[in-house]
Write a protein that holds these residues in place. Structure first.
Motif, mmCIF file in Angstrom:
data_model
loop_
_atom_site.group_PDB
_atom_site.id
_atom_site.type_symbol
_atom_site.label_atom_id
_atom_site.label_comp_id
_atom_site.label_asym_id
_atom_site.label_seq_id
_atom_site.Cartn_x
_atom_site.Cartn_y
_atom_site.Cartn_z
ATOM 1 N N LEU A 1 0.984 -1.110 -0.006
ATOM 2 C CA LEU A 1 -0.062 0.082 0.248
ATOM 3 C C LEU A 1 1.058 1.220 -0.107
ATOM 4 O O LEU A 1 1.871 1.223 0.778
ATOM 5 N N SER A 2 0.619 2.264 -1.061
ATOM 6 C CA SER A 2 1.321 3.509 -0.851
ATOM 7 C C SER A 2 0.272 4.606 -0.947
ATOM 8 O O SER A 2 -0.900 4.534 -1.039
ATOM 9 N N TYR A 3 0.965 5.840 -0.202
ATOM 10 C CA TYR A 3 -0.082 6.947 0.166
ATOM 11 C C TYR A 3 0.741 8.181 -0.751
ATOM 12 O O TYR A 3 1.686 8.382 -0.364
ATOM 13 N N THR A 4 -0.448 8.918 -1.301
ATOM 14 C CA THR A 4 0.258 10.055 -1.760
ATOM 15 C C THR A 4 -0.434 11.429 -0.946
ATOM 16 O O THR A 4 -1.583 11.457 -0.887
ATOM 17 N N ALA A 5 0.511 11.988 -0.315
ATOM 18 C CA ALA A 5 -0.175 13.012 0.601
ATOM 19 C C ALA A 5 -0.398 14.233 -0.291
ATOM 20 O O ALA A 5 -0.020 14.748 -1.148
ATOM 21 N N PRO A 6 -1.879 14.954 0.357
ATOM 22 C CA PRO A 6 -2.149 16.197 -0.482
ATOM 23 C C PRO A 6 -1.476 17.320 -0.164
ATOM 24 O O PRO A 6 -0.692 17.217 0.901
ATOM 25 N N THR A 7 -1.418 18.347 -0.782
ATOM 26 C CA THR A 7 -0.678 19.666 -0.594
ATOM 27 C C THR A 7 -1.608 20.361 0.437
ATOM 28 O O THR A 7 -2.704 20.440 0.286
ATOM 29 N N LEU A 8 -0.915 20.653 1.752
ATOM 30 C CA LEU A 8 -1.706 21.171 2.941
ATOM 31 C C LEU A 8 -1.419 22.484 3.017
ATOM 32 O O LEU A 8 -0.587 23.038 2.455
ATOM 33 N N ALA A 9 -2.710 23.274 3.268
ATOM 34 C CA ALA A 9 -2.645 24.817 3.628
ATOM 35 C C ALA A 9 -1.658 24.907 4.688
ATOM 36 O O ALA A 9 -1.324 24.111 5.441
ATOM 37 N N THR A 10 -1.371 26.308 4.715
ATOM 38 C CA THR A 10 -0.418 26.676 6.124
ATOM 39 C C THR A 10 -0.968 26.588 7.249
ATOM 40 O O THR A 10 -0.280 25.744 8.287
ATOM 41 N N VAL A 11 -2.256 26.771 7.368
ATOM 42 C CA VAL A 11 -2.897 26.228 8.686
ATOM 43 C C VAL A 11 -3.001 25.108 9.000
ATOM 44 O O VAL A 11 -2.963 24.847 10.369
ATOM 45 N N ALA A 12 -2.786 24.053 8.115
ATOM 46 C CA ALA A 12 -2.785 22.772 8.555
ATOM 47 C C ALA A 12 -1.627 22.040 9.424
ATOM 48 O O ALA A 12 -1.817 21.266 10.069
ATOM 49 N N THR A 13 -0.523 23.059 9.111
ATOM 50 C CA THR A 13 0.775 22.557 10.161
ATOM 51 C C THR A 13 0.703 23.670 11.304
ATOM 52 O O THR A 13 1.521 23.152 12.372
ATOM 53 N N THR A 14 0.540 24.966 11.025
ATOM 54 C CA THR A 14 0.815 25.824 12.232
ATOM 55 C C THR A 14 -0.590 25.917 13.329
ATOM 56 O O THR A 14 -0.347 26.047 14.328
ATOM 57 N N GLY A 15 -1.717 25.484 12.554
ATOM 58 C CA GLY A 15 -2.964 25.764 13.514
ATOM 59 C C GLY A 15 -3.352 27.140 13.855
ATOM 60 O O GLY A 15 -4.046 27.087 14.864
ATOM 61 N N GLN A 16 -2.693 28.024 13.368
ATOM 62 C CA GLN A 16 -3.157 29.442 13.597
ATOM 63 C C GLN A 16 -4.118 30.081 12.995
ATOM 64 O O GLN A 16 -4.222 30.045 11.817
ATOM 65 N N TYR A 17 -5.171 30.968 13.766
ATOM 66 C CA TYR A 17 -6.495 31.531 12.976
ATOM 67 C C TYR A 17 -5.777 32.655 12.156
ATOM 68 O O TYR A 17 -6.257 32.806 10.825
ATOM 69 N N ALA A 18 -4.569 33.082 12.414
ATOM 70 C CA ALA A 18 -4.065 34.048 11.207
ATOM 71 C C ALA A 18 -3.728 33.394 9.996
ATOM 72 O O ALA A 18 -3.651 34.198 9.084
ATOM 73 N N ASP A 19 -3.623 32.338 10.095
ATOM 74 C CA ASP A 19 -3.100 31.611 8.706
ATOM 75 C C ASP A 19 -4.621 31.326 8.103
ATOM 76 O O ASP A 19 -4.364 30.558 6.991
ATOM 77 N N LEU A 20 -5.463 31.289 8.509
ATOM 78 C CA LEU A 20 -6.790 30.827 7.915
ATOM 79 C C LEU A 20 -7.302 31.922 6.875
ATOM 80 O O LEU A 20 -7.309 32.989 7.278
ATOM 81 N N LEU A 21 -7.730 31.366 5.532
ATOM 82 C CA LEU A 21 -7.859 32.158 4.522
ATOM 83 C C LEU A 21 -9.298 32.469 4.586
ATOM 84 O O LEU A 21 -10.173 31.448 5.032
ATOM 85 N N GLY A 22 -9.797 33.714 4.096
ATOM 86 C CA GLY A 22 -11.134 33.871 3.849
ATOM 87 C C GLY A 22 -12.054 33.879 5.234
ATOM 88 O O GLY A 22 -12.987 33.173 5.456
ATOM 89 N N LYS A 23 -11.290 34.342 6.192
ATOM 90 C CA LYS A 23 -11.964 34.644 7.621
ATOM 91 C C LYS A 23 -12.903 35.359 7.689
ATOM 92 O O LYS A 23 -12.963 36.674 7.041
ATOM 93 N N PRO A 24 -14.344 35.252 8.267
ATOM 94 C CA PRO A 24 -15.348 35.841 8.202
ATOM 95 C C PRO A 24 -15.164 37.073 9.362
ATOM 96 O O PRO A 24 -14.410 36.874 10.341
ATOM 97 N N THR A 25 -16.058 38.178 9.230
ATOM 98 C CA THR A 25 -16.010 39.274 10.436
ATOM 99 C C THR A 25 -17.079 38.733 11.334
ATOM 100 O O THR A 25 -18.310 38.677 11.032
ATOM 101 N N ILE A 26 -16.313 38.498 12.511
ATOM 102 C CA ILE A 26 -17.176 37.890 13.439
ATOM 103 C C ILE A 26 -17.647 39.099 14.664
ATOM 104 O O ILE A 26 -16.527 39.834 15.064
ATOM 105 N N PRO A 27 -18.944 39.430 14.759
ATOM 106 C CA PRO A 27 -19.242 40.336 15.662
ATOM 107 C C PRO A 27 -18.907 40.073 17.184
ATOM 108 O O PRO A 27 -18.779 38.753 17.369
ATOM 109 N N SER A 28 -18.630 40.989 18.088
ATOM 110 C CA SER A 28 -18.239 40.801 19.429
ATOM 111 C C SER A 28 -19.318 40.294 19.993
ATOM 112 O O SER A 28 -19.255 39.572 21.142
ATOM 113 N N THR A 29 -20.833 40.640 20.015
ATOM 114 C CA THR A 29 -22.003 40.299 20.692
ATOM 115 C C THR A 29 -22.938 39.974 19.494
ATOM 116 O O THR A 29 -23.002 40.112 18.278
ATOM 117 N N THR A 30 -24.049 39.395 20.268
ATOM 118 C CA THR A 30 -25.585 39.198 19.375
ATOM 119 C C THR A 30 -25.908 40.531 18.732
ATOM 120 O O THR A 30 -26.747 40.344 17.770
#
Length: 592
Positions: A238-267
């Motif tokens: 069995l062989s495995y071809t790894a996909p190309t990962l986004a930066t956030v896949a290895t850093t786990g940082q919110y800042a590296d997330l693309l297309g971030k929504p604008t989140i209101p601070s309250t309802t």
């Protein structure tokens, strides 16, 4: 004019007088009382001085030195009082025996320099009395010389597949027969199963059409792969071809997330959608309703409850008040070994009987074996044994020293016989021999022995001989014993005897004799004096006596020893008896 500060060392109480006499006076007498020194001088003056301690004296010397006064220079011993500080000490005796003059000549301590040594035992085993008689096996060590007794179970070896050994007695269970003997000597049993035996392994069983045997090719053909996995069915890799990962896949940082929504601070900053609506009191009150015993006012949000009429069990809690309906299976408790509970149904199976009910309420069943069947098969139901097939065997109480030699093929009766030593192959090992005790025989270790060493015991734990060199006290008859001999004359009669005494010591066959005979009145006695022996003498031995007449003549005595008497004469063969004679003699002879 006397120096008022001049002081002298006093020999009284180790203290110093403040003043004793002027320079031109001589001291006639000194007396101490209550810490004062009274001194009388040649001028008739009585001086009174206070005694001071050595410490005060030293302080005074220091004060006078600084004030220009003078004191005599004292020797070191005047203030230390130590013997080591004394000049001209005498030479004292060192206390060493080597420095002592006129020493006596001491005994060297060597046995050879000892006078009056006793005649010691020869050390020969032949001269030792009371020697033990050993069984033949004690010197041969051969099992063939074991003519009596029985080996202990602990001395038997364990059996192996190639050598004989001891076997433990046991009783087979109902329907069981011996299947073998373990290397621990335990007989194993089993209940024979009906029918023939199955194959020993899958190697002897052909492959069917449903339950196929494992092969590597079958296993590799059973799997496949898709997506990033690739699979080679030929090699099984069995062989495995790894996909190309986004930066956030290895850093786990919110800042590296693309297309971030604008989140209101309250309802409040988030527009209400059509599905997840915000809470309002009207919406909350309109969301509930009530039926049955509950009534609800959606305008005020008030719930009211009308209690129903309860069944008797609601307040009693007693199962006896359940008069209708059926308890659901889920409401039944599980059974335990001490409490009741629900049990599942079970379909009957031929020859299967219930054996247990689990704590989950599931019955278990099994087909009974012969050991599960009560009662006993009759003798008529058992086949007779043959040399190739098993069968019933008759019981037998057995007898001491009797062992099974065969089983009858006609009746199943056991035949017995007592084994002889010739029936036992090989030779008993040392470990098979029992240890000897003070009441039973056992194996004894060989020992080359040593000069002048004799057996004193045999160990009950190892059978080893213990040795020691005998001392005089170990030899029988070693102590001196007193006896009163009978004294007569060779011819005639002794009128009166005085003190008659005898002492003897027997060492093995050697007897040492000492006699003291006083003749008060000789009478008609003549041709020698006859004195009885304490121990009979060997008639073939030649023994003589020696002694002395100690009262009047001082002549030497001689004589001979026969079986039971000593014949005493003067050295010239004449009669030694006379009024007031005292005959003292010794003899050494061989006992019968």
């Amino acid at each position: 004019m006397a120096d008022p500060y001049k002081v002298y060392r006093s020999r009284i109480s180790g203290r110093v007088p403040t003043q004793m006499a002027a320079d031109d006076e001589a001291v006639l007498g000194i007396q101490e009382a209550d810490g004062l020194l009274f001194t009388r001088t040649t001028s008739g003056t009585l001086r009174i001085s206070r005694l001071i301690t050595p410490e005060e004296y030293q302080a005074l010397v220091a004060g006078i030195g600084s004030g220009g006064g003078s004191l005599p220079t004292l020797a070191t011993v005047a203030t230390s009082g130590q013997y080591a500080d004394l000049i001209g000490r005498p030479t004292l005796f060192s206390g060493s025996y080597a420095d002592l003059t006129g020493k006596p000549a001491l005994f060297s301590g060597a046995y050879a320099d000892l006078t009056g040594k006793p005649a010691l035992f020869s050390g020969a085993y032949a001269d030792l009395t009371g020697k033990p008689t050993f069984a033949a096996v004690a010197t041969s060590g051969s099992a063939s010389d074991l003519s009596t007794g029985t080996l202990l179970a602990a001395r038997l070896p364990l059996p192996t597949s190639t050598t004989l050994g001891g076997v433990k007695s046991s009783t087979a269970g109902v329907g069981q027969f011996a299947t073998g003997i373990g290397t621990d000597g335990v007989i194993t049993y089993a209940t024979p199963a009906g029918g023939g035996s199955g194959p020993a392994s899958t190697d002897a069983l052909p492959e069917g059409t449903s339950n196929l045997y494992f092969t590597q090719s079958r296993a590799r053909a059973s799997i496949s792969a898709t997506g990033s996995l690739a699979y080679n069915a030929t090699t099984g890799v069995l062989s495995y071809t790894a996909p190309t990962l986004a930066t956030v896949a290895t850093t786990g940082q919110y800042a590296d997330l693309l297309g971030k929504p604008t989140i209101p601070s309250t309802t409040d900053g988030l527009t209400e959608g059509t599905t997840n609506l915000y809470f309002t009191q009207a919406r909350a009150r309109a969301s509930i309703s009530a039926t049955g015993s509950l009534a609800y006012n959606s305008t005020t949000g008030v719930l009211s409850y009308t209690a129903p009429t309860l069944a008797a069990i609601a307040t009693s809690g007693s199962a006896s008040d359940l008069t209708t309906g059926t308890v659901p299976a889920a409401r039944l408790p599980a059974p335990t070994t001490t409490t009741l509970g629900g049990v599942q149904a079970k379909t009957a199976v031929a020859s299967q009987f219930l054996t247990a009910i689990s704590t989950a309420g599931v019955p278990a069943s099994a087909q009974p074996t012969f050991t599960d069947i009560s009662g006993t098969a009759s003798a008529a139901q058992l086949p007779n044994p043959t040399t190739s097939a098993k069968g019933g065997v008759q019981a037998n109480a057995g007898a001491a020293s009797q062992f099974v030699t065969g089983i009858s093929t006609a009746t199943g009766a056991l035949t017995f016989a007592q084994p002889a030593f010739t029936d036992i192959s090989g030779t008993a090992s040392a470990a098979q021999l029992p240890n000897p005790t003070t009441t039973t025989k056992g194996g004894v270790q060989a020992n080359a022995g040593a000069a002048n060493q004799f057996v004193t015991g045999i160990s009950t734990s190892t059978g080893a001989l213990t040795f020691a060199q005998p001392s005089i006290s170990n030899i029988s008859g070693g102590a001196w014993t007193t006896y009163t001999p009978t004294v007569t004359a060779t011819t005639g009669t002794l009128t009166t005897l005085g003190t008659v005494s005898g002492r003897y010591q027997q060492l093995g066959k050697i007897v040492f004799l000492l006699c003291d005979v006083t003749i008060t009145t000789n009478g008609t006695a003549g041709n020698g004096i006859v004195v009885t022996l304490p121990v009979a003498a060997l008639t073939s031995s030649l023994s003589a006596i020696s002694g002395r007449e100690a009262a009047s003549t001082g002549k030497s005595l001689g004589g001979t020893v026969n079986a039971s008497q000593v014949f005493v004469y003067f050295y010239d063969g004449t009669h030694p008896g006379s009024n007031g004679a005292r005959l003292i003699f010794t003899a050494i002879y061989e006992a019968a």
